[in-house]
Design a protein around this motif. Structure first.
Motif, short mmCIF file in Angstrom:
data_model
loop_
_atom_site.label_atom_id
_atom_site.label_comp_id
_atom_site.label_asym_id
_atom_site.label_seq_id
_atom_site.Cartn_x
_atom_site.Cartn_y
_atom_site.Cartn_z
N LEU A 197 -9.73 -39.68 -37.22
CA LEU A 197 -11.15 -38.84 -36.93
C LEU A 197 -12.14 -39.24 -37.65
CD1 LEU A 197 -9.36 -35.23 -38.04
CD2 LEU A 197 -9.90 -36.24 -35.70
N PHE A 198 -11.87 -40.00 -38.77
CA PHE A 198 -13.21 -40.50 -39.59
C PHE A 198 -12.78 -42.15 -39.62
CE2 PHE A 198 -12.02 -36.33 -41.24
CZ PHE A 198 -12.96 -35.62 -40.47
N PRO A 199 -12.82 -42.76 -38.76
CA PRO A 199 -12.70 -44.35 -39.01
C PRO A 199 -14.09 -45.12 -39.69
CG PRO A 199 -13.53 -43.98 -36.69
CD PRO A 199 -13.01 -42.68 -37.28
N GLY A 200 -13.71 -45.67 -41.02
CA GLY A 200 -14.53 -46.02 -41.55
C GLY A 200 -15.16 -45.30 -42.88
N SER A 201 -14.75 -44.18 -42.89
CA SER A 201 -15.08 -43.15 -43.95
C SER A 201 -13.92 -42.63 -44.64
CB SER A 201 -15.76 -41.99 -43.27
OG SER A 201 -17.05 -42.49 -42.49
N PRO A 202 -13.37 -43.60 -45.59
CA PRO A 202 -12.19 -43.23 -46.27
C PRO A 202 -12.37 -42.23 -47.18
CG PRO A 202 -13.04 -45.06 -47.02
CD PRO A 202 -13.88 -44.94 -45.86
N SER A 203 -13.73 -41.70 -47.65
CA SER A 203 -13.80 -40.62 -48.68
C SER A 203 -14.11 -39.25 -47.83
CB SER A 203 -15.09 -40.79 -49.59
OG SER A 203 -16.22 -40.87 -48.84
N ALA A 204 -14.12 -39.26 -46.67
CA ALA A 204 -14.45 -38.08 -45.77
C ALA A 204 -13.26 -37.04 -45.86
CB ALA A 204 -14.43 -38.12 -44.32
N LEU A 205 -12.29 -37.15 -46.27
CA LEU A 205 -11.19 -36.09 -46.47
C LEU A 205 -11.41 -35.27 -47.57
CD1 LEU A 205 -8.19 -35.25 -45.29
CD2 LEU A 205 -7.18 -36.66 -47.08
N SER A 206 -11.96 -35.96 -48.58
CA SER A 206 -12.15 -35.06 -49.79
C SER A 206 -13.45 -34.44 -49.73
CB SER A 206 -12.48 -36.15 -51.26
OG SER A 206 -13.72 -36.75 -50.92
N LYS A 207 -14.19 -34.65 -48.64
CA LYS A 207 -15.40 -33.43 -48.17
C LYS A 207 -14.93 -32.94 -46.96
CE LYS A 207 -17.89 -33.95 -52.16
NZ LYS A 207 -17.93 -32.90 -52.71
N THR A 208 -13.82 -32.46 -46.61
CA THR A 208 -13.78 -31.90 -45.16
C THR A 208 -13.06 -30.21 -45.57
OG1 THR A 208 -12.91 -33.88 -44.34
CG2 THR A 208 -12.09 -31.85 -43.30
N TRP A 209 -13.74 -29.59 -44.94
CA TRP A 209 -13.39 -28.02 -45.01
C TRP A 209 -13.18 -27.56 -43.65
CZ3 TRP A 209 -17.93 -30.28 -47.29
CH2 TRP A 209 -17.66 -30.32 -48.75
N ILE A 210 -11.68 -27.18 -43.67
CA ILE A 210 -11.21 -26.87 -42.43
C ILE A 210 -11.43 -25.26 -42.23
CG2 ILE A 210 -8.93 -26.57 -41.00
CD1 ILE A 210 -8.01 -29.06 -42.22
N ARG A 211 -11.68 -24.95 -40.96
CA ARG A 211 -12.11 -23.46 -40.93
C ARG A 211 -11.90 -23.02 -39.55
NH1 ARG A 211 -17.54 -23.63 -38.65
NH2 ARG A 211 -18.14 -21.39 -39.33
N PRO A 212 -12.16 -21.63 -39.28
CA PRO A 212 -11.99 -21.32 -37.47
C PRO A 212 -12.88 -22.21 -36.73
CG PRO A 212 -11.65 -19.46 -39.10
CD PRO A 212 -12.13 -20.62 -39.90
N GLY A 213 -12.47 -22.63 -35.56
CA GLY A 213 -13.64 -23.38 -35.00
C GLY A 213 -13.72 -25.03 -35.40
N ARG A 214 -15.23 -25.23 -35.61
CA ARG A 214 -15.36 -26.38 -36.05
C ARG A 214 -15.26 -26.86 -37.60
NH1 ARG A 214 -21.01 -27.24 -33.09
NH2 ARG A 214 -21.26 -25.29 -33.67
#
Length: 373
Positions: free
Chosen positions: A196-213
């Protein structure tokens, strides 16, 4: 009596990491509840509403193994009598609570069996080893408020390890090298963050899953994105700047955010902000807010106890989204983690891992229960 019992570790990831090196108590090991060196690792209010079970150690003492002895204690809130309950009780917290839904299991932490009283169980005796009297030695999986793998449509080899907004980060226990995957409970799908986030290894720590996007921030200080994990498309969320900080994810897909010293409920699709008022007879310059439970799901229709970080004051507060207000327990000091809500506006909490205190929302009142005076 309107009481909510909450289980937790006392100082987040750093303390949890340190706990791993601690040892269970030697036979006969004791701790002075009046000691200024008292460290409280986990606390739990029993079903009788009177007794608090907790782990503690004296950070001025070391055992022959070179690590402090952890002692399981029970405190009577009425008499303030504190006594040992055996070898050890469980470290109870957002990433360390063990499964006790039926109240009949003897879970373990770091290999040492211990007893945690289930919130729905009736009171029962515990034996000298800290286990429920008459219970079998049943192994239990980690339970931290997150759903089981089956509840997410996953097989048993997966384990939920971290909250991602309203979603979850999971690991495959048979292939830990793959790292954490994202589970969207609304799509009932799992995603690989490396794809999902190639080249952005720290993106997972700033991901907020919610309904829709999802709401995503690929790096600290980077712009926020509204991200569609199915297509990989990103859009700019309306009215959200890099200076804004996400505090809480709400179950309806909105967020409680801080912007400078202001607080608001924010809707990413529309950019609408609804201001939240901080009601306190003190000057508090807010720098951030956070949930007080690791896997907490903040329902806008209910009140929640949260952590407020400010310049002049940091402590617990009650968030009431129906009234659009935050009311602090001004008697709290520093990093304060909730053990239980008591009657009315009263709270039972642990401050900085050193003090068990009673606090009152909307008041400066504080009653230090431990260390005993």
């Amino acid at each position: 009596m309107n009481r909510r019992r909450i289980s937790r570790a006392v100082a987040g990831v750093a303390v949890v990491a340190a706990i791993a090196s601690l040892a269970p108590a030697r036979a006969g090991a004791t701790i002075d509840p009046k000691s200024e060196h008292l460290r409280i690792l986990g606390a739990y209010l029993a079903e009788d509403g009177r007794n608090v079970l907790f782990n503690a150690y004296d950070d001025a003492k070391q055992s022959v193994r070179g690590a402090p002895d952890i002692v399981g204690l029970v405190l009577d809130l009425t008499t303030r009598e504190c006594r040992p309950i055996g070898d050890r009780i469980a470290i109870i917290g957002p990433s360390q609570r063990t499964e006790t839904r039926d109240g009949a299991r003897s879970p373990r932490y770091s290999g040492f069996r211990a007893q945690v009283i289930d919130e729905s169980a009736s009171p029962f005796a515990i034996d000298a080893r800290g286990r429920r009297t008459g219970s079998g030695a049943v192994d239990a999986s980690i339970f931290d408020g997150s759903p089981s793998a089956a509840e997410l449509g996953l097989d048993a080899r997966h384990r939920v390890v971290v909250p991602l907004g309203l979603g979850y980060g999971v690991i495959d226990q048979n292939d830990r090298a793959r790292g954490i995957a994202c589970v969207d409970p609304f799509r009932r799908k799992m995603f690989d963050p490396a794809k999902l986030f190639p080249g952005s290894p720290s993106a997972l720590s700033k991901t907020w899953i919610r309904p829709g996007r999802w709401l995503v921030r690929r790096a600290a200080g980077a712009a926020y994105e509204l991200f569609d994990p199915d297509t990989g498309r990103s859009d700019v969320p309306e009215g959200l700047s890099a200076a804004d900080e996400i505090g809480l994810a709400l179950t309806d897909g909105r967020f409680v955010i801080t912007s400078g010293s202001s607080i608001a409920v924010y809707a990413p699709e529309t950019g609408v902000r609804e201001p939240i008022v901080l009601r306190a007879d003190a000057i508090i310059t807010v720098r951030g807010i956070s949930p007080n439970e690791h896997f907490y799901r903040c329902d806008p229709a209910k009140t929640a106890v949260i952590q407020v970080m400010g310049v002049e004051w940091t402590g617990l507060a009650r968030l009431d989204l129906a009234r659009k207000e935050i009311v602090p327990a001004l008697g709290s000091k520093g990093l304060v983690l909730l053990v239980a809500t008591l009657d009315g506006d009263d709270l039972l909490a642990v401050e900085e891992g050193r003090r068990l205190v009673k606090l009152t929302i909307g008041s400066w009142k504080r009653d230090v229960v431990l260390p005993a005076r």
